[in-house]
Design a protein around this motif. Structure first.
Motif, short mmCIF file in Angstrom:
data_model
loop_
_atom_site.label_atom_id
_atom_site.label_comp_id
_atom_site.label_asym_id
_atom_site.label_seq_id
_atom_site.Cartn_x
_atom_site.Cartn_y
_atom_site.Cartn_z
N GLY A 188 12.42 5.98 35.79
CA GLY A 188 13.83 6.22 36.10
C GLY A 188 14.13 7.65 35.69
O GLY A 188 13.39 8.56 36.01
N ASP A 189 15.21 7.83 34.93
CA ASP A 189 15.50 9.16 34.38
C ASP A 189 14.38 9.60 33.45
O ASP A 189 14.12 10.78 33.28
CB ASP A 189 16.82 9.17 33.63
CG ASP A 189 18.01 8.98 34.55
OD1 ASP A 189 17.88 9.25 35.75
OD2 ASP A 189 19.07 8.57 34.06
N LYS A 190 13.75 8.62 32.81
CA LYS A 190 12.61 8.84 31.93
C LYS A 190 11.52 7.85 32.34
O LYS A 190 11.78 6.92 33.09
CB LYS A 190 13.01 8.61 30.47
CG LYS A 190 14.12 9.54 30.02
CD LYS A 190 14.47 9.34 28.58
CE LYS A 190 15.66 10.13 28.15
NZ LYS A 190 15.54 11.56 28.16
N ARG B 110 6.09 15.15 28.06
CA ARG B 110 6.62 15.32 29.42
C ARG B 110 5.46 15.36 30.41
O ARG B 110 4.38 15.83 30.10
CB ARG B 110 7.40 16.63 29.54
CG ARG B 110 8.70 16.62 28.80
CD ARG B 110 9.52 17.86 29.15
NE ARG B 110 10.75 17.88 28.40
CZ ARG B 110 11.88 17.31 28.81
NH1 ARG B 110 11.92 16.69 29.98
NH2 ARG B 110 12.96 17.36 28.07
N ASP C 119 9.23 16.52 42.47
CA ASP C 119 10.64 16.29 42.17
C ASP C 119 10.85 15.03 41.34
O ASP C 119 11.73 14.98 40.49
CB ASP C 119 11.46 16.18 43.46
CG ASP C 119 11.46 17.48 44.24
OD1 ASP C 119 11.24 18.55 43.63
OD2 ASP C 119 11.67 17.43 45.46
N GLU C 120 10.05 14.00 41.58
CA GLU C 120 10.28 12.71 40.95
C GLU C 120 9.61 12.54 39.59
O GLU C 120 10.08 11.77 38.77
CB GLU C 120 9.80 11.58 41.87
CG GLU C 120 10.59 11.47 43.16
CD GLU C 120 12.02 11.03 42.93
OE1 GLU C 120 12.26 10.18 42.05
OE2 GLU C 120 12.90 11.55 43.63
N LYS D 63 9.54 14.98 33.63
CA LYS D 63 10.21 13.80 33.06
C LYS D 63 9.67 13.50 31.67
O LYS D 63 8.48 13.63 31.41
CB LYS D 63 10.01 12.57 33.93
CG LYS D 63 10.89 12.55 35.14
CD LYS D 63 10.90 11.17 35.76
CE LYS D 63 11.68 11.20 37.04
NZ LYS D 63 12.97 10.58 36.92
N GLU D 64 10.57 13.09 30.78
CA GLU D 64 10.15 12.66 29.45
C GLU D 64 9.47 11.31 29.55
O GLU D 64 9.88 10.45 30.35
CB GLU D 64 11.36 12.52 28.52
CG GLU D 64 11.82 13.81 27.92
CD GLU D 64 12.85 13.61 26.85
OE1 GLU D 64 12.87 14.41 25.92
OE2 GLU D 64 13.66 12.67 26.95
#
Length: 76
Positions: free
Chosen positions: A65-67, A22, A5-6, A10-11
């Motif tokens: 974080g988000d990326k 990714r 999930d984490e 993610k980019e």
């Protein structure tokens, strides 16, 4: 942290904020269960031409974080 999930999908950005790819997989230490490396696959047009993966050690990760932001030469 739930790795799937984490981290998966993610980019990943380099120090110049250019997209590297990714996260498609992780490598972890079997004894400590710590993530040691990220497996990154290129995205976009280059992915269609040639499938390539890069393995990035966690020591080169500056922030998650988000990326995911990688360290630059000045950070190493």
């Amino acid at each position: 942290m739930r790795i799937k999930d984490e981290l998966f999908g993610k980019e990943v950005l380099d120090a110049e904020i250019q997209i590297v790819g990714r996260v498609t997989d992780v490598i972890f230490d079997k004894d400590s269960f710590e993530v040691t490396d990220l497996v990154i696959k290129k995205t976009g047009f280059s992915e269609q031409i040639k499938a390539s993966e890069n393995i990035v050690p966690m020591e080169l990760v500056k922030a998650i974080g988000d990326k995911i932001l990688l360290k630059g030469e000045e950070d190493i």
